[in-house]
Design a protein around this motif. Structure first.
Motif, PDB file in Angstrom:
ATOM      1  N   TRP A   1       0.935  -1.161  -0.001  1.00  0.00           N
ATOM      2  CA  TRP A   1      -0.073  -0.049   0.132  1.00  0.00           C
ATOM      3  C   TRP A   1       0.995   1.123   0.116  1.00  0.00           C
ATOM      4  O   TRP A   1       0.502   2.111  -0.718  1.00  0.00           O
ATOM      5  N   HIS A   2       2.106   1.060   0.570  1.00  0.00           N
ATOM      6  CA  HIS A   2       2.815   2.646   0.610  1.00  0.00           C
ATOM      7  C   HIS A   2       3.406   2.776  -0.703  1.00  0.00           C
ATOM      8  O   HIS A   2       3.314   3.938  -1.171  1.00  0.00           O
ATOM      9  N   GLU A   3       3.575   1.754  -1.389  1.00  0.00           N
ATOM     10  CA  GLU A   3       4.133   1.994  -2.726  1.00  0.00           C
ATOM     11  C   GLU A   3       3.222   2.421  -3.893  1.00  0.00           C
ATOM     12  O   GLU A   3       3.306   3.181  -4.466  1.00  0.00           O
ATOM     13  N   ARG A   4       2.048   2.004  -3.695  1.00  0.00           N
ATOM     14  CA  ARG A   4       0.968   2.280  -4.477  1.00  0.00           C
ATOM     15  C   ARG A   4       0.353   3.828  -4.068  1.00  0.00           C
ATOM     16  O   ARG A   4       0.081   4.673  -5.086  1.00  0.00           O
ATOM     17  N   GLU A   5       0.530   4.151  -2.810  1.00  0.00           N
ATOM     18  CA  GLU A   5       0.403   5.633  -2.595  1.00  0.00           C
ATOM     19  C   GLU A   5       1.437   6.385  -3.196  1.00  0.00           C
ATOM     20  O   GLU A   5       1.241   7.703  -3.647  1.00  0.00           O
TER      21      GLU A   5
END
Length: 561
Positions: free
Chosen positions: A125-129
């Protein structure tokens, strides 16, 4: 020997095993990362190492396996005039003050960085954000798509060249069943069920794209972003002195005083601002009342989720929550968006007459044990509640760590991690209280942790009231002398966090020498905890999915920011 084989050999080299148990200093970290570090950077809270973007997995695995850095606390993406950076904030669940920062620099014409998802699941989720808001791409990511904005959105809102005046057209897209046809079972059919975004069990505008095989959850994909308000951009546009802390009340608006402390702590660290001891006591007391606000709400709404109890538990919880809100209204002058914290202290002292306010607080604390007994009789001892919660929503400790879970969600899985004790701030180190942990790893344990934390908060508040009553009148300093205009040195960076009602709420701030941040990143505990929902729900009944979601106690203002 090939380069990957050489790196793996270095990774498992026992030479660095001692780093897991001893105090890690910069010299030892430099030796450990000697093969990978291509530069150093100055961060206020931790040693920072610049690494190549294609070494991310190797370095993260090395730090996790050899030095014990098992908590990827936050990932901060940002853009400069000449490059992008993907900043990894790492620490340890068992030694929170051990911190290290990794900086992967990528060029402007090809902003591609190796994914960290294979080492820490929370990086998903970090990288998607980071991709969604800044525009960095993560090679090898299993599902790199936007997470807060619609897929048809043009541009990245936190990119330097983003045109905020450009009109956007959001196209309609149908939701596909990800289990058709390759994972379809021969003896049954799967069905797509949309839960939310407007549903009484979603605690806000959350959309759960759920695939059912009969009544069993085969796949669930939390779809967030419906409440995204670009809070980071607004904080970057605000001035340090007065214009950032008020925004924080809108993140977790059910228990928002810890949010104010998170912002204050980061900026005070950045600008080297001291806080008077008396103000620290006021901060600690107010924040524990704020923690109670969140836990009472979590308890009442969870009972409503699990077995529809509105007349008893829900109203009992709101009865007690209203008393706490009355106290905080007297203290802060606000009913919900308190804005009591100021840089260097708090807005003002206890309301006058002081004795009347203290007596009101003590009356509430005196009545609290009997009210907790009521909750146990009505809720935790309820057979229906136990059937719905015991051994459902299982979240094993190692899985919780992999997803970066914190707060009652982590402590309900036996993870003894609380920033109030492990990264001491405020007046907490001087008070007698306990960190509540249970090892049930289920929905029931998470509820019990919150109930017992209310009792611990009461112990903290009681001690703060004693201190405030006895404090010499001529030493009641509520604020230090803070310059009207704050301009921290350009390039100064820090990541600081506090223990909110939901878990670790962290703030990364970078200064460019002006009176506003060049970068302001919010690390939301709800965002991380929610990302673990599929691990808790898949393979269980759809009714258990609702219970598991409620046990996370998420607030979408905090998830989406």
């Amino acid at each position: 020997m090939s380069e990957p084989e050489q790196r793996e050999r270095e990774r498992i080299d026992p030479e660095y095993d001692h780093l897991r148990d001893e105090q890690v200093d910069e010299a030892e970290l430099e030796a450990l990362l000697d093969k990978y570090a291509i530069g150093r950077d100055d961060h206020e809270n931790a040693p920072a190492f610049v690494i190549r973007p294609d070494d991310v997995q190797a370095v993260l695995a090395l730090l996790r396996d050899k030095a014990g850095f098992d908590h990827l606390s936050c990932l901060t993406p940002q853009e400069y005039e000449d490059r992008y950076e993907s900043i990894y904030h790492l620490t340890k669940y068992d030694q929170r003050t051990h911190e290290v920062t990794l900086i992967a620099q990528v060029p402007k014409d090809d902003p591609v960085c190796q994914t960290a998802e294979t080492v820490f699941r929370t990086a998903d989720w970090h990288e998607r954000e980071a991709f969604d808001l800044v525009g960095i791409e993560y090679e090898g990511h299993p599902d790199l798509r936007r997470i807060l904005l619609p897929e048809s959105w043009q541009g990245h809102p936190l990119a330097l060249e983003y045109d905020q005046e450009k009109p956007q057209v959001v196209r309609f897209g149908e939701h596909a069943n990800p289990l058709e046809p390759d994972r379809r079972l021969s003896e049954s059919d799967t069905m797509l069920l949309n839960i939310g975004p407007h549903h009484p069990a979603t605690h806000g505008v959350l959309h759960l794209k759920t695939i059912l095989d009969g009544e069993t959850v085969a796949d669930v994909d939390p779809d967030v972003g419906y409440l995204h308000r670009c809070e980071e951009q607004m904080c970057q546009n605000g001035q340090y002195r007065h214009q950032i802390i008020p925004y924080s009340n809108r993140w977790d608006y059910t228990a928002n005083l810890p949010n104010e402390w998170a912002v204050a702590r980061a900026i005070e660290d950045l600008a080297d601002i001291e806080v008077p001891e008396y103000a620290q006591v006021l901060r600690t007391m107010a924040t524990e009342f704020g923690r109670m606000l969140g836990h009472f709400l979590a308890l009442g709404t969870f009972a409503l989720d699990v077995y529809g109890d509105f007349t008893a538990i829900f109203q009992y919880a709101f009865r007690d929550r209203e008393v706490v809100q009355d106290i905080l209204e007297d203290l802060t002058g606000q009913r919900m968006m308190f804005y009591y914290f100021r840089l260097g202290g708090v807005a003002w002292d206890l309301p006058r007459p002081r004795d009347e306010f203290v007596e009101k607080c003590r009356d509430f604390l005196d009545e609290l044990p009997a009210k907790v007994d009521e909750y146990n009789a009505l809720l935790t001892g309820n057979e229906i509640f136990q059937i719905r919660c015991v051994d459902t929503g299982i979240l094993e400790p190692e899985v919780a760590k992999d997803y970066g879970c914190t707060g009652p969600v982590a402590r309900g899985s036996g993870i003894d991690y609380d920033l109030r004790r492990d990264d001491p701030y405020g007046y907490y180190p001087n008070l007698d209280w306990d960190v509540v942990t249970l090892d049930g790893c289920d929905n029931y344990s998470r509820v019990l942790v919150r109930m017992r934390e209310v009792e611990e908060s009461a112990k903290i508040i009681e001690q703060c009231l004693d201190l405030l009553e006895d404090w010499p009148e001529d030493e009641r300093t509520v604020q230090s002398n803070v310059p009207r205009t704050l301009k921290p040195d350009a390039g100064t960076e820090t990541y600081r966090a506090v223990e909110s009602a939901k878990g670790e709420l962290g703030i990364y701030v970078r200064s460019d020498g002006s009176n506003s941040p060049a970068r302001f990143k919010i690390r939301s505990p709800c965002f991380h905890n929610l990302s673990a929902l599929p691990e808790m729900a898949e393979g269980e009944y759809v009714a258990d999915l609702i219970a598991s979601l409620g046990s996370l106690d998420i607030v979408l203002g905090s998830v989406d920011r």
